[in-house]
Design a protein around this motif. Structure first.
Motif, PDB file in Angstrom:
ATOM      1  N   ALA A   1       7.495 -19.966 -30.413  1.00 30.28           N
ATOM      2  CA  ALA A   1       7.869 -19.651 -29.058  1.00 30.28           C
ATOM      3  C   ALA A   1       6.400 -19.274 -28.503  1.00 30.28           C
ATOM      4  CB  ALA A   1       8.943 -18.694 -28.934  1.00 30.28           C
ATOM      5  N   TYR A   2       5.915 -19.660 -27.416  1.00 28.07           N
ATOM      6  CA  TYR A   2       4.893 -19.224 -26.849  1.00 28.07           C
ATOM      7  C   TYR A   2       4.987 -18.360 -25.668  1.00 28.07           C
ATOM      8  CZ  TYR A   2       2.748 -22.873 -29.656  1.00 28.07           C
ATOM      9  OH  TYR A   2       2.441 -23.528 -30.840  1.00 28.07           O
ATOM     10  N   ASP A   3       3.917 -17.725 -25.212  1.00 22.16           N
ATOM     11  CA  ASP A   3       3.852 -16.597 -24.282  1.00 22.16           C
ATOM     12  C   ASP A   3       3.779 -17.400 -22.852  1.00 22.16           C
ATOM     13  OD1 ASP A   3       1.230 -17.912 -23.991  1.00 22.16           O
ATOM     14  OD2 ASP A   3       0.115 -16.030 -24.764  1.00 22.16           O
TER      15      ASP A   3
ATOM     16  N   LYS B   1      17.607 -16.960 -18.898  1.00 23.13           N
ATOM     17  CA  LYS B   1      16.428 -16.888 -18.234  1.00 23.13           C
ATOM     18  C   LYS B   1      16.594 -15.970 -16.914  1.00 23.13           C
ATOM     19  CE  LYS B   1      13.165 -20.080 -20.481  1.00 23.13           C
ATOM     20  NZ  LYS B   1      12.389 -21.375 -20.270  1.00 23.13           N
ATOM     21  N   ASP B   2      17.886 -16.101 -16.613  1.00 19.85           N
ATOM     22  CA  ASP B   2      17.957 -15.610 -15.310  1.00 19.85           C
ATOM     23  C   ASP B   2      18.125 -14.239 -15.369  1.00 19.85           C
ATOM     24  OD1 ASP B   2      20.635 -15.702 -15.803  1.00 19.85           O
ATOM     25  OD2 ASP B   2      21.370 -16.951 -14.275  1.00 19.85           O
ATOM     26  N   ALA B   3      18.711 -13.705 -16.700  1.00 16.34           N
ATOM     27  CA  ALA B   3      18.953 -12.258 -16.935  1.00 16.34           C
ATOM     28  C   ALA B   3      17.499 -11.484 -16.926  1.00 16.34           C
ATOM     29  CB  ALA B   3      19.537 -12.148 -18.331  1.00 16.34           C
ATOM     30  N   ASP B   4      16.540 -12.205 -16.497  1.00 15.61           N
ATOM     31  CA  ASP B   4      15.048 -11.378 -16.151  1.00 15.61           C
ATOM     32  C   ASP B   4      14.873 -10.845 -17.490  1.00 15.61           C
ATOM     33  OD1 ASP B   4      12.874 -10.803 -14.850  1.00 15.61           O
ATOM     34  OD2 ASP B   4      13.420  -9.031 -14.133  1.00 15.61           O
ATOM     35  N   ASP B   5      15.079 -11.417 -18.507  1.00 15.15           N
ATOM     36  CA  ASP B   5      14.832 -11.043 -19.807  1.00 15.15           C
ATOM     37  C   ASP B   5      13.249 -11.493 -20.201  1.00 15.15           C
ATOM     38  OD1 ASP B   5      14.477 -10.392 -22.897  1.00 15.15           O
ATOM     39  OD2 ASP B   5      15.473 -12.499 -22.971  1.00 15.15           O
ATOM     40  N   ARG B   6      12.295 -10.496 -20.536  1.00 13.64           N
ATOM     41  CA  ARG B   6      10.995 -10.782 -20.475  1.00 13.64           C
ATOM     42  C   ARG B   6      10.593 -10.259 -22.157  1.00 13.64           C
ATOM     43  NH1 ARG B   6      10.471 -14.909 -17.492  1.00 13.64           N
ATOM     44  NH2 ARG B   6       8.573 -14.920 -17.418  1.00 13.64           N
ATOM     45  N   THR B   7      11.613  -9.717 -22.737  1.00  8.82           N
ATOM     46  CA  THR B   7      10.833  -9.063 -23.952  1.00  8.82           C
ATOM     47  C   THR B   7      10.466 -10.013 -24.932  1.00  8.82           C
ATOM     48  OG1 THR B   7      13.045  -9.269 -25.049  1.00  8.82           O
ATOM     49  CG2 THR B   7      12.559  -7.171 -23.678  1.00  8.82           C
ATOM     50  N   ALA B   8      10.836 -11.434 -24.847  1.00  9.48           N
ATOM     51  CA  ALA B   8      10.349 -12.469 -25.943  1.00  9.48           C
ATOM     52  C   ALA B   8       8.978 -12.821 -25.318  1.00  9.48           C
ATOM     53  CB  ALA B   8      11.083 -13.824 -25.840  1.00  9.48           C
ATOM     54  N   LEU B   9       8.449 -12.443 -24.493  1.00 12.10           N
ATOM     55  CA  LEU B   9       6.790 -12.799 -24.142  1.00 12.10           C
ATOM     56  C   LEU B   9       6.017 -11.644 -24.070  1.00 12.10           C
ATOM     57  CD1 LEU B   9       7.947 -14.709 -20.769  1.00 12.10           C
ATOM     58  CD2 LEU B   9       7.659 -15.483 -23.169  1.00 12.10           C
TER      59      LEU B   9
ATOM     60  N   LEU C   1       0.519 -26.838 -35.443  1.00 14.09           N
ATOM     61  CA  LEU C   1       0.541 -25.561 -34.611  1.00 14.09           C
ATOM     62  C   LEU C   1      -0.488 -24.639 -34.742  1.00 14.09           C
ATOM     63  CD1 LEU C   1       4.289 -25.516 -34.625  1.00 14.09           C
ATOM     64  CD2 LEU C   1       2.892 -26.981 -33.219  1.00 14.09           C
ATOM     65  N   GLU C   2      -1.027 -24.368 -35.881  1.00  6.09           N
ATOM     66  CA  GLU C   2      -1.867 -23.164 -36.416  1.00  6.09           C
ATOM     67  C   GLU C   2      -2.951 -22.956 -35.253  1.00  6.09           C
ATOM     68  OE1 GLU C   2      -4.131 -21.151 -40.043  1.00  6.09           O
ATOM     69  OE2 GLU C   2      -3.682 -23.285 -40.059  1.00  6.09           O
ATOM     70  N   PRO C   3      -3.669 -24.036 -34.568  1.00 10.18           N
ATOM     71  CA  PRO C   3      -4.831 -23.764 -33.546  1.00 10.18           C
ATOM     72  C   PRO C   3      -4.271 -23.060 -32.457  1.00 10.18           C
ATOM     73  CG  PRO C   3      -4.767 -25.945 -34.541  1.00 10.18           C
ATOM     74  CD  PRO C   3      -3.648 -25.355 -35.052  1.00 10.18           C
ATOM     75  N   SER C   4      -3.096 -22.915 -32.265  1.00 11.65           N
ATOM     76  CA  SER C   4      -2.367 -22.361 -30.766  1.00 11.65           C
ATOM     77  C   SER C   4      -1.803 -21.182 -31.428  1.00 11.65           C
ATOM     78  CB  SER C   4      -1.495 -23.186 -30.158  1.00 11.65           C
ATOM     79  OG  SER C   4      -0.230 -23.528 -31.148  1.00 11.65           O
ATOM     80  N   GLU C   5      -1.965 -20.323 -32.394  1.00 11.38           N
ATOM     81  CA  GLU C   5      -1.361 -19.388 -33.072  1.00 11.38           C
ATOM     82  C   GLU C   5      -1.428 -18.082 -32.156  1.00 11.38           C
ATOM     83  OE1 GLU C   5      -0.780 -16.691 -37.041  1.00 11.38           O
ATOM     84  OE2 GLU C   5      -2.614 -18.031 -37.088  1.00 11.38           O
TER      85      GLU C   5
ATOM     86  N   MET D   1       1.285 -17.459 -29.695  1.00  9.21           N
ATOM     87  CA  MET D   1       2.619 -17.488 -30.193  1.00  9.21           C
ATOM     88  C   MET D   1       3.430 -16.197 -29.824  1.00  9.21           C
ATOM     89  SD  MET D   1       2.535 -20.002 -33.602  1.00  9.21           S
ATOM     90  CE  MET D   1       1.602 -21.592 -33.612  1.00  9.21           C
ATOM     91  N   VAL D   2       4.541 -16.056 -29.462  1.00  9.61           N
ATOM     92  CA  VAL D   2       5.420 -14.973 -29.489  1.00  9.61           C
ATOM     93  C   VAL D   2       6.221 -14.687 -30.626  1.00  9.61           C
ATOM     94  CG1 VAL D   2       7.256 -13.769 -28.232  1.00  9.61           C
ATOM     95  CG2 VAL D   2       5.694 -14.805 -26.829  1.00  9.61           C
TER      96      VAL D   2
END
Length: 406
Positions: free
Chosen positions: A234-236, A391-399, A248-252, A255-256
């Motif tokens: 998962a990404y920022d 996502k409409d729960a305004d949950d941003r902790t994953a980011l 995928l490693e070059p974009s590490e 990553m979230v």
């Protein structure tokens, strides 16, 4: 006397095998105890042997059995709701474009002559607690094995435009190998602040001892990445990718979280060469043979990156669950956990619990899969798992800022 001992021993082994495959907590403890005594490879060999015997019995006793339908599919499947969740617009904000309804094209059966009614038709999974919300998940059932009508692949499609995926380390697994993770607090449950809106949850990957597959979450590396391996990331920027770790490693840095699995079963529509040849599908997942007929789980993503697929299966080889996921629409597929007790997918809704209290309880995707009414939401999980939030729960902790990767 010797004959009596032999009969008693045989019955004891059969009884233990039945109990291990029907009592959720017993299987892991028996297997873990044996691994400590005779080693991982020896236990894997015993499991392979036992599952092969079970499959041979099924192929005799269940011969001619028709594929089973678990859900009633209307002759004309209902169209997903296009109604957006009601919420006041932010003051002085520019209106965001409305996200189109989540609609998937019917894929149909894998084998038309070997299917149950409704195979390959997508059913909307509405949220009973919030009936006005747009559809965010859909489900279907497939029977991809022409030799086993009882081989079932249950697939859930998740709209990543509306849903955010979280990863939670289990209380014990994956066992940390990195110093920075040794003191990590690991409750092994959906955080309390998310329990009112959590949509669903499903199992994660293998124990550390089963392949040393890596994991990074909450800014901490529990087990360092390895190759070859597949990874879920998962990404920022609120996107997700699944692919070989070396790609995928070059974009590490963006990553979230990431979680490794055995090598990708499919990648960009290409079946892994080892799965293409049954003679080479050994040790798929670092323990059990890829040809072993068992309960498995898998995760995949479509070509657009907007649809995540999750499956749990009954009586499948690695190739069968991979083909089922690819047929459903996943261009890249990774296997998650396997065996009787671990694969599970649950949704949540308010119901009356056994103690009479009304609260949000876990609801299994299909009958026969191990679960408890508090699964992942209040009951601490020994193993890692994923859960889904709107996502409409305004949950941003994953980011949150990813920090270092150890």
């Amino acid at each position: 006397m010797a004959a009596s001992i032999l009969v008693a021993t045989t019955l004891g082994v059969v009884g233990l095998w039945i109990a291990v495959n029907r009592v959720e907590w017993l299987g892991p403890y028996v297997a873990d105890g044996l691994r400590a005594v005779v080693g991982v490879d020896a236990v894997a060999g015993l499991e392979d042997f036992s599952y092969r015997i079970q499959d041979r019995i099924n192929r005799v006793w269940r011969k001619g059995e028709k594929p089973r339908a678990y859900w009633t599919v209307p002759s004309s499947a209902p169209e997903p709701s296009t109604k957006a969740a009601a919420r006041p617009p932010p003051a002085a904000a520019v209106a965001e474009p409305e996200i189109p309804a989540f609609v998937l094209t019917k894929v149909g059966p894998v084998h038309r002559e070997w299917s149950a009614p409704g195979d390959g038709e997508w059913l909307p999974m509405t949220n009973p607690d919030r009936p006005d919300d747009p559809v965010m998940m859909m489900k279907t059932l497939l029977h991809p094995d022409k030799n086993r009508s009882w081989a079932e692949v249950f697939v859930v499609a998740i709209d990543l435009r509306r849903v955010r995926v979280h990863l939670v380390p289990g209380r014990k697994e994956p066992a940390a190998t990195e110093d920075a993770a040794m003191g990590m607090v690991r409750p092994g449950v959906v955080p309390p602040e998310h329990r009112d809106r959590v949509l669903a949850a499903f199992n994660g990957g293998f124990k550390t001892e089963h392949g040393q597959y890596g994991m990074f979450v909450d800014g901490v590396t529990l087990v360092k990445a390895k190759t070859p391996a597949c990874a879920i990331a998962a990404y920022d920027d609120d996107t997700m990718r699944i692919g070989s770790w070396e790609k995928l490693e070059p974009s590490e840095a963006h990553m979230v979280f990431w979680r490794e699995t055995p090598v990708c079963m499919y990648e960009n529509d290409v079946l892994h060469w080892r799965l293409a040849d049954p003679g080479l599908a050994k040790k798929w997942g670092a323990t059990l043979d890829g040809e072993t007929v068992i309960r498995r789980s898998a995760i995949g993503i479509d070509r657009t990156g907007n649809v995540l697929f999750v499956s749990i299966s009954n009586n499948t080889t690695a190739r069968v669950i991979a083909d089922g996921m690819h047929h459903a629409g996943a261009v890249t597929v990774a296997q998650l956990d396997v065996n009787f007790s671990y694969p599970k997918f649950v949704t949540y809704e308010k119901r009356k619990a056994e103690n009479g209290e009304t609260k949000r309880l876990a609801i299994p995707l299909a009958d026969g899969f191990e679960f408890s009414e508090d699964e992942y939401i209040r009951e601490s999980s020994r193993r890692d798992f994923f859960y889904l939030m709107p996502k409409d729960a305004d949950d941003r902790t994953a980011l949150k800022a990813p920090g270092g990767s150890g």
